[in-house]
Design a protein around this motif. Structure first.
Motif, mmCIF file in Angstrom:
data_model
loop_
_atom_site.group_PDB
_atom_site.id
_atom_site.type_symbol
_atom_site.label_atom_id
_atom_site.label_comp_id
_atom_site.label_asym_id
_atom_site.label_seq_id
_atom_site.Cartn_x
_atom_site.Cartn_y
_atom_site.Cartn_z
ATOM 1 N N ALA A 44 0.832 -1.205 0.000
ATOM 2 C CA ALA A 44 0.000 0.000 0.000
ATOM 3 C C ALA A 44 0.861 1.247 0.000
ATOM 4 O O ALA A 44 0.585 2.217 -0.722
ATOM 5 C CB ALA A 44 -0.941 -0.003 1.204
ATOM 6 N N GLU A 45 1.917 1.245 0.814
ATOM 7 C CA GLU A 45 2.816 2.400 0.850
ATOM 8 C C GLU A 45 3.501 2.600 -0.506
ATOM 9 O O GLU A 45 3.638 3.735 -0.979
ATOM 10 C CB GLU A 45 3.858 2.210 1.949
ATOM 11 N N PHE A 48 0.952 4.044 -2.962
ATOM 12 C CA PHE A 48 0.717 5.471 -2.669
ATOM 13 C C PHE A 48 1.895 6.315 -3.134
ATOM 14 O O PHE A 48 1.713 7.374 -3.737
ATOM 15 C CB PHE A 48 0.488 5.652 -1.170
ATOM 16 N N LEU A 49 3.122 5.838 -2.883
ATOM 17 C CA LEU A 49 4.315 6.591 -3.300
ATOM 18 C C LEU A 49 4.387 6.700 -4.823
ATOM 19 O O LEU A 49 4.741 7.742 -5.368
ATOM 20 C CB LEU A 49 5.575 5.898 -2.759
ATOM 21 N N VAL A 51 1.821 6.703 -6.945
ATOM 22 C CA VAL A 51 0.825 7.694 -7.369
ATOM 23 C C VAL A 51 1.309 9.100 -7.051
ATOM 24 O O VAL A 51 1.160 10.028 -7.855
ATOM 25 C CB VAL A 51 -0.531 7.412 -6.684
ATOM 26 N N TYR A 52 1.899 9.271 -5.895
ATOM 27 C CA TYR A 52 2.396 10.599 -5.497
ATOM 28 C C TYR A 52 3.476 11.095 -6.461
ATOM 29 O O TYR A 52 3.479 12.254 -6.867
ATOM 30 C CB TYR A 52 2.937 10.516 -4.072
ATOM 31 N N LEU A 160 -4.937 7.299 -9.342
ATOM 32 C CA LEU A 160 -5.170 7.667 -7.946
ATOM 33 C C LEU A 160 -6.368 6.909 -7.392
ATOM 34 O O LEU A 160 -6.326 6.406 -6.265
ATOM 35 C CB LEU A 160 -5.399 9.173 -7.847
ATOM 36 N N ALA A 163 -5.336 3.365 -6.767
ATOM 37 C CA ALA A 163 -4.542 3.265 -5.546
ATOM 38 C C ALA A 163 -5.421 3.392 -4.312
ATOM 39 O O ALA A 163 -5.232 2.682 -3.316
ATOM 40 C CB ALA A 163 -3.457 4.349 -5.536
ATOM 41 N N GLU A 164 -6.420 4.294 -4.371
ATOM 42 C CA GLU A 164 -7.324 4.455 -3.228
ATOM 43 C C GLU A 164 -8.135 3.189 -3.001
ATOM 44 O O GLU A 164 -8.386 2.797 -1.856
ATOM 45 C CB GLU A 164 -8.250 5.643 -3.490
ATOM 46 N N LYS A 166 -7.115 0.182 -3.738
ATOM 47 C CA LYS A 166 -6.194 -0.793 -3.146
ATOM 48 C C LYS A 166 -6.005 -0.532 -1.657
ATOM 49 O O LYS A 166 -6.013 -1.450 -0.839
ATOM 50 C CB LYS A 166 -4.838 -0.739 -3.862
ATOM 51 N N VAL A 167 -5.827 0.740 -1.310
ATOM 52 C CA VAL A 167 -5.651 1.094 0.097
ATOM 53 C C VAL A 167 -6.900 0.723 0.894
ATOM 54 O O VAL A 167 -6.825 0.200 2.003
ATOM 55 C CB VAL A 167 -5.339 2.607 0.229
#
Length: 195
Positions: A44-45, A48-49, A51-52, A160, A163-164, A166-167
């Motif tokens: 997850a991290e 997120f990274l 996507v960021y 995004l 990713a959301e 997935k989170v």
């Protein structure tokens, strides 16, 4: 009494050994769940990274705005050219009046007027063609840059959202795992209390 103590000791040892056999798989399963949660958290991290980092690379809209400003300046220049042409026409009309007042110059005046009209028409056509070409090119460039910016924004938004999701899925799995662990602990405590 020694026999009773020996029997009691053997019974206690047997219970402890059986309890260890029952608890060992539970502890192993618990450790496996903890490892899986750690792996999901790292994934997850990383998502997120990723996507960021992609959001940081989204192109700056300032060039498109600058292009619009340049287009506005060119339109203003064309307006200035039209104003200057109007002044030239007025000057030519004044000259035509002066020529008309000169006697015995009708043929010359007629030829001059024809040349002036052709010259004005040529200038007007050239100016219109140049203006249309410039405007079309600017519009095409602006539309292309706007399309690319929209595609990039849509792609970024889609990634995004992915990713959301997935989170959210990982969060749900974590909550579910916590609930299962709590249930296992409660069951283990109840069995321990019962024994």
């Amino acid at each position: 009494q020694i026999t009773l103590f020996t029997s009691l000791f053997q019974y206690t040892y047997k219970i402890e050994r059986d309890l260890r056999k029952q608890v060992a798989p539970l502890l192993k399963s618990f450790q496996g769940e903890i490892d899986a949660l750690g792996k999901r958290s790292k994934e997850a991290e990383a998502a997120f990274l990723n996507v960021y980092k992609r959001l940081i690379d989204v192109p700056d809209p300032v060039p498109a705005l600058d292009l619009g400003q340049q287009l506005q300046l060119k339109v203003q220049r064309m307006h200035d050219i039209e104003t200057e042409n109007q002044k030239l026409r007025e000057t030519l009309e004044e000259y035509n009046k002066e020529f008309a007042e000169v006697k015995n110059q009708e043929v010359t005046i007629k030829a001059l007027k024809e040349k002036i009209r052709e010259y004005e028409q040529t200038l007007k056509n050239q100016a219109e063609n140049i203006a249309l070409e410039k405007e079309q090119k600017l519009q095409n460039d602006f539309a292309e840059k706007e399309r690319k910016l929209q595609e990039t924004q849509m792609s970024t938004t889609s990634k995004l959202e992915e990713a959301e999701h997935k989170v959210q899925a990982l969060q749900t799995a974590l909550e579910k795992t916590r609930t299962e662990l709590f249930d296992l602990k409660t069951k283990y405590d109840e069995e321990t209390t019962a024994k």
